[in-house]
Design an enzyme around this catalytic site. Sequence first.
Site, PDB file in Angstrom:
ATOM      1  N   LYS A  71     -14.555  -3.223  -1.423  1.00  0.00           N
ATOM      2  CA  LYS A  71     -14.472  -4.786  -1.023  1.00  0.00           C
ATOM      3  C   LYS A  71     -15.387  -5.358  -0.105  1.00  0.00           C
ATOM      4  O   LYS A  71     -15.644  -6.647  -0.165  1.00  0.00           O
ATOM      5  CB  LYS A  71     -12.919  -4.667  -0.243  1.00  0.00           C
ATOM      6  CG  LYS A  71     -11.680  -4.633  -0.951  1.00  0.00           C
ATOM      7  CD  LYS A  71     -10.385  -4.768  -0.346  1.00  0.00           C
ATOM      8  CE  LYS A  71      -9.293  -4.426  -0.977  1.00  0.00           C
ATOM      9  NZ  LYS A  71      -7.913  -4.480  -0.298  1.00  0.00           N
ATOM     10  N   ALA A 134      -7.595  -1.588  12.996  1.00  0.00           N
ATOM     11  CA  ALA A 134      -8.626  -2.555  13.175  1.00  0.00           C
ATOM     12  C   ALA A 134      -9.742  -2.165  12.130  1.00  0.00           C
ATOM     13  O   ALA A 134     -10.771  -2.544  12.211  1.00  0.00           O
ATOM     14  CB  ALA A 134      -9.237  -2.326  14.663  1.00  0.00           C
ATOM     15  N   ARG A 157      -6.366   2.699  17.926  1.00  0.00           N
ATOM     16  CA  ARG A 157      -6.888   3.995  18.501  1.00  0.00           C
ATOM     17  C   ARG A 157      -8.398   3.748  19.186  1.00  0.00           C
ATOM     18  O   ARG A 157      -8.628   4.379  20.299  1.00  0.00           O
ATOM     19  CB  ARG A 157      -6.712   4.959  17.609  1.00  0.00           C
ATOM     20  CG  ARG A 157      -7.244   6.372  17.965  1.00  0.00           C
ATOM     21  CD  ARG A 157      -7.083   7.520  16.691  1.00  0.00           C
ATOM     22  NE  ARG A 157      -7.716   7.053  15.411  1.00  0.00           N
ATOM     23  CZ  ARG A 157      -7.670   7.723  14.353  1.00  0.00           C
ATOM     24  NH1 ARG A 157      -6.884   8.752  14.197  1.00  0.00           N
ATOM     25  NH2 ARG A 157      -8.329   7.473  13.476  1.00  0.00           N
ATOM     26  N   TYR A 231       3.770   0.928   1.835  1.00  0.00           N
ATOM     27  CA  TYR A 231       5.043   0.974   0.773  1.00  0.00           C
ATOM     28  C   TYR A 231       5.333   1.856   0.127  1.00  0.00           C
ATOM     29  O   TYR A 231       6.097   2.075  -0.633  1.00  0.00           O
ATOM     30  CB  TYR A 231       4.753  -0.494  -0.122  1.00  0.00           C
ATOM     31  CG  TYR A 231       3.491  -0.056  -1.064  1.00  0.00           C
ATOM     32  CD1 TYR A 231       3.527   0.859  -2.084  1.00  0.00           C
ATOM     33  CD2 TYR A 231       2.408  -1.075  -1.024  1.00  0.00           C
ATOM     34  CE1 TYR A 231       2.438   0.963  -2.923  1.00  0.00           C
ATOM     35  CE2 TYR A 231       1.284  -0.804  -1.765  1.00  0.00           C
ATOM     36  CZ  TYR A 231       1.244   0.199  -2.802  1.00  0.00           C
ATOM     37  OH  TYR A 231       0.195   0.394  -3.579  1.00  0.00           O
TER      38      TYR A 231
HETATM   39  P1  ATR Z   1      -8.247  -0.027   5.573  1.00  0.00           P
HETATM   40  O1  ATR Z   1      -9.370  -0.714   5.226  1.00  0.00           O
HETATM   41  O2  ATR Z   1      -7.087   0.344   4.472  1.00  0.00           O
HETATM   42  O3  ATR Z   1      -7.582  -0.969   6.921  1.00  0.00           O
HETATM   43  P2  ATR Z   1      -9.511   1.692   7.452  1.00  0.00           P
HETATM   44  O4  ATR Z   1     -10.797   0.505   7.641  1.00  0.00           O
HETATM   45  O5  ATR Z   1     -10.039   3.085   7.460  1.00  0.00           O
HETATM   46  O6  ATR Z   1      -8.564   1.325   6.296  1.00  0.00           O
HETATM   47  O7  ATR Z   1      -8.935   1.455   8.905  1.00  0.00           O
HETATM   48  C1  ATR Z   1      -7.649   2.223   9.350  1.00  0.00           C
HETATM   49  C2  ATR Z   1      -7.146   1.600  10.699  1.00  0.00           C
HETATM   50  O8  ATR Z   1      -6.065   2.489  10.920  1.00  0.00           O
HETATM   51  C3  ATR Z   1      -8.217   1.973  11.555  1.00  0.00           C
HETATM   52  O9  ATR Z   1      -8.028   1.083  12.961  1.00  0.00           O
HETATM   53  C4  ATR Z   1      -7.678   3.495  12.301  1.00  0.00           C
HETATM   54  O10 ATR Z   1      -8.042   3.572  13.652  1.00  0.00           O
HETATM   55  P3  ATR Z   1      -9.441   3.852  14.186  1.00  0.00           P
HETATM   56  O11 ATR Z   1     -10.178   2.458  14.428  1.00  0.00           O
HETATM   57  O12 ATR Z   1      -9.233   4.490  15.530  1.00  0.00           O
HETATM   58  O13 ATR Z   1     -10.234   4.562  13.194  1.00  0.00           O
HETATM   59  C5  ATR Z   1      -6.219   3.330  12.144  1.00  0.00           C
HETATM   60  N1  ATR Z   1      -5.660   4.814  11.897  1.00  0.00           N
HETATM   61  C6  ATR Z   1      -5.678   5.344  10.746  1.00  0.00           C
HETATM   62  N2  ATR Z   1      -4.996   6.434  11.056  1.00  0.00           N
HETATM   63  C7  ATR Z   1      -4.785   6.641  12.317  1.00  0.00           C
HETATM   64  C8  ATR Z   1      -3.946   7.625  13.229  1.00  0.00           C
HETATM   65  N3  ATR Z   1      -3.676   8.842  12.666  1.00  0.00           N
HETATM   66  N4  ATR Z   1      -3.737   7.185  14.243  1.00  0.00           N
HETATM   67  C9  ATR Z   1      -4.145   6.076  14.783  1.00  0.00           C
HETATM   68  N5  ATR Z   1      -4.771   5.191  14.016  1.00  0.00           N
HETATM   69  C10 ATR Z   1      -4.985   5.549  12.812  1.00  0.00           C
END
Ligand code: ATR
Length: 288
Positions: A71, A134, A157, A231
Amino acid sequence: MIKQIIQSTKLYCIFGKPVSHSMSPLVHNMLFNEFGIDAVYLAFEINDIKKGVDSIRTLGIKGASITIPFKEHIFEYLDEIDETALKIGAVNTVINRNGYLVGYNTDCAGAVEPLKEALSENSLEGKNVLIIGAGGAARAVAFGVKKEGGNITILNRSKDKGEKLASQVNGKYLSLSEYNEQASANNMDNYLEYIDSIINTTSIGMTPNIAESPVNHELFDKKMTVMDIVYNPLKTKFLKDAELAGCKTIDGLAMFIHQGAAQFELFTGIKPPHKLMRETVLDLLKSK
Ligand code: ATR
């Protein structure tokens, strides 16, 4: 169920890696059948999005859905990017207009429309929205909420990513772990009063980790509208906790259906019935 595929049949597709889990082929083919459109939609798992875009041009593919991990990387290969997709920094739909390829983002509207429908006055204007995460999905949700006049707080996080997105949407950043500590110590009363809606955009709570939720259940208040983009399962722990607290909830299929409907409209000009799309997906999920 599949109609005849003949020389005039138009091709639509999804590019991603992986794509084996995608429910988009089922939904778009069902809609093509429903509306008697001579088209077929296939899933292609590819390694190189440049080659994917080349194949759109070479084969005359009419439209494509773009998913993880492409994307954010497809921009440079397209001829034009719609304004919303440009702001979000992600394209999830490509339309082929006689060889001129335009990139769009329907994730943004997909998240915002069900949220608006559930909120009082059907509006996000002046509403305080807490977005958990984020990443790419959070960006689509945050820009959508901002466009509709909502005030945003990003709960994440990692501080750097959280602060970056917050500043891009004139919002605030809060640390997810600190926030949960405050919630469990019951120190949230003054703050929570002002939150109208909470949206989880992380994968926390997704199968197989169904006992996990991104936030402490103390966070919920019955005045809130709570949405999850996960989902699988349909009712996550996050949504169960919210429901127990008396909140209005929106499950992760809502965003999938709304973004897919907006995509089908870009493909064909037809606004498809959301109910039929939801039933089709639910049948698939039940049969698994
Ligand atoms: P997507 O494009 O699907 O949104 P991504 O870019 O990998 O996926 O983003 C995942 C988000 O979920 C991130 O904000 C991540 O937090 P970090 O910025 O700290 O990495 C958050 N996330 C995923 N797993 C997590 C977990 N177990 N605990 C807290 N935050 C999590």
